[in-house]
Structure formats: C-alpha cells, structure tokens
Write a protein that holds these residues in place. Structure first.
Motif, short mmCIF file in Angstrom:
data_model
loop_
_atom_site.label_atom_id
_atom_site.label_comp_id
_atom_site.label_asym_id
_atom_site.label_seq_id
_atom_site.Cartn_x
_atom_site.Cartn_y
_atom_site.Cartn_z
N HIS A 67 0.79 -1.22 0.00
CA HIS A 67 0.00 0.00 0.00
C HIS A 67 0.83 1.27 0.00
CE1 HIS A 67 1.08 -0.41 4.17
NE2 HIS A 67 0.33 -1.50 4.28
N GLY A 68 2.13 1.15 0.17
CA GLY A 68 2.98 2.34 0.11
C GLY A 68 3.16 3.07 1.42
N VAL A 69 2.53 2.60 2.51
CA VAL A 69 2.79 3.21 3.81
C VAL A 69 4.12 2.62 4.28
CG1 VAL A 69 2.01 3.48 6.20
CG2 VAL A 69 0.33 3.45 4.32
N PRO A 70 5.15 3.45 4.39
CA PRO A 70 6.47 2.92 4.74
C PRO A 70 6.48 2.18 6.08
CG PRO A 70 6.65 5.18 3.97
CD PRO A 70 5.18 4.90 4.16
N ASN A 87 2.25 12.10 12.73
CA ASN A 87 2.02 12.86 11.50
C ASN A 87 2.52 12.14 10.27
OD1 ASN A 87 0.74 14.95 12.81
ND2 ASN A 87 2.57 16.21 12.96
N ASP A 88 3.72 11.55 10.35
CA ASP A 88 4.25 10.79 9.20
C ASP A 88 3.31 9.65 8.83
OD1 ASP A 88 6.49 12.42 9.12
OD2 ASP A 88 7.81 10.96 10.10
N TYR A 89 2.87 8.92 9.84
CA TYR A 89 1.98 7.78 9.60
C TYR A 89 0.64 8.24 9.02
CZ TYR A 89 -1.04 3.80 10.50
OH TYR A 89 -1.95 2.77 10.35
N VAL A 138 -1.01 7.31 5.38
CA VAL A 138 -2.29 6.60 5.31
C VAL A 138 -3.30 7.43 4.52
CG1 VAL A 138 -4.25 5.76 6.68
CG2 VAL A 138 -1.91 5.18 7.35
N LYS A 139 -3.28 8.76 4.69
CA LYS A 139 -4.17 9.62 3.91
C LYS A 139 -3.87 9.49 2.42
CE LYS A 139 -5.62 13.43 6.86
NZ LYS A 139 -5.50 14.89 7.08
N ARG A 140 -2.57 9.49 2.06
CA ARG A 140 -2.21 9.33 0.64
C ARG A 140 -2.73 8.00 0.11
NH1 ARG A 140 2.47 11.77 2.42
NH2 ARG A 140 3.58 9.79 2.66
N MET A 141 -2.57 6.93 0.89
CA MET A 141 -3.05 5.63 0.47
C MET A 141 -4.58 5.65 0.32
SD MET A 141 -3.20 2.00 2.51
CE MET A 141 -4.10 2.81 3.80
#
Length: 173
Positions: free
Chosen positions: A56-59, A138-140, A144-147
C-alpha cells in the motif's frame, strides 16, 4: 489506537514478519502494486464491501516508529498516562471489558490529527518535547491519507466518474 497494558515488543513481531494473508479466505486481498488492482478493488467493493490491502505504500518505517512510540507511551505508569485523558472526545482512557465474553483491561488513546492538539496533550507527559510522538503520528497519518486517496480515486475510476478526485477531495481541509 488501542493497546494492551505493558506489552513486550516481541508480542508485535508477528506484524512485521507475517506474510500477507486474508484473515479468512473470504476477505479479498488487494495488492496495490499490481496492474489489475483497480479492477480487483472495484470487484471487492461490489461483492463484499470491504477488503485488505498490501503493498500500500505506507512505509514500514512509519508504522514501526508509531508502534514504538505507542509502546513507550503505554509502558508509562498509569498516573502519567492519565495526564493525557480523559477522552473528551480525544485522550487516554481505560476500562474493564468483557461482560459477555473475554474479560480483561483495555487502554486506548483517541487522537485527532491536529498538531497543536497533540502537542498540548502530550506536553504533560513528555514535557516540552512531545515532538517525537507527534512526528511519528504525523508521518503515519500523512502516508495513510495518501493511500486512502489513492484507493478512493481508484474506486472513482472504477465507477467511471468524470471527476477522479470526487471522493479523495473529502480529505482536504
């Protein structure tokens, strides 16, 4: 964010080491890195209404950092954690659960994503430097918003909507 009291970090190693599999065979598993992911996503929405995503691209770094911060927070003495509560609607809370099943104690932390609110709440626990927790959150949340936007735009494409961002623009603001 819900967490068990005083967890041992090894309890969560299964999250990082497990192979992605559906919880049971009926839940669609969507690999967002595959070319047919939009088709699979639309099909899952039509047939089930929900799905699990992988790639999903969430690092993993963001997930691990937030997990580590959560372990640190929930490892604090109860008196320290209570400084971040009570949840009204956001904050720390705990309660006994399981009147009709499993019995136990649950601790939880309800957060919004407003940076100022997080800094204010956690300054009572982390002193003048709640930045590490806030940055991890915030990073997370940003990832997750981008995904979520990507998934919503794939759904809009699958529904053949003219405006691709008809759903994802709801996240702006």
């Amino acid at each position: 964010m819900v967490f068990m009291s005083k967890p041992a970090p090894e309890q969560f190693s299964f999250i990082r080491n497990s192979k992605p599999t559906p919880f049971f065979s009926g839940i669609p598993l969507i690999d967002l890195s595959k070319p047919d992911s939009m088709h699979q996503l639309v099909k899952a929405c039509e047939e089930f209404g929900f799905f699990k995503v992988i790639n999903h691209g969430v690092p993993m770094e963001f997930i691990s950092k937030l997990e580590s911060e959560a372990v640190d927070f929930f490892s604090l003495p109860l008196s320290e954690k209570e400084k971040v509560g009570p949840p009204s609607p956001f904050g720390y809370g705990n309660k006994s659960i399981g009147q009709n099943g499993d019995v136990g104690w649950v601790e939880y932390l309800l957060l919004n994503t407003d940076q100022e609110s997080i800094s204010q709440r956690f300054s009572s626990v982390f002193g003048d430097n709640p930045e590490k927790f806030r940055c991890a959150l915030n990073d997370y949340v940003s990832a997750v918003k981008r995904m979520a936007c990507e998934i919503l735009e794939m759904m809009a494409d699958g529904l053949k909507l003219q405006q691709r961002n008809v759903f994802s623009k709801l996240f702006d603001g």
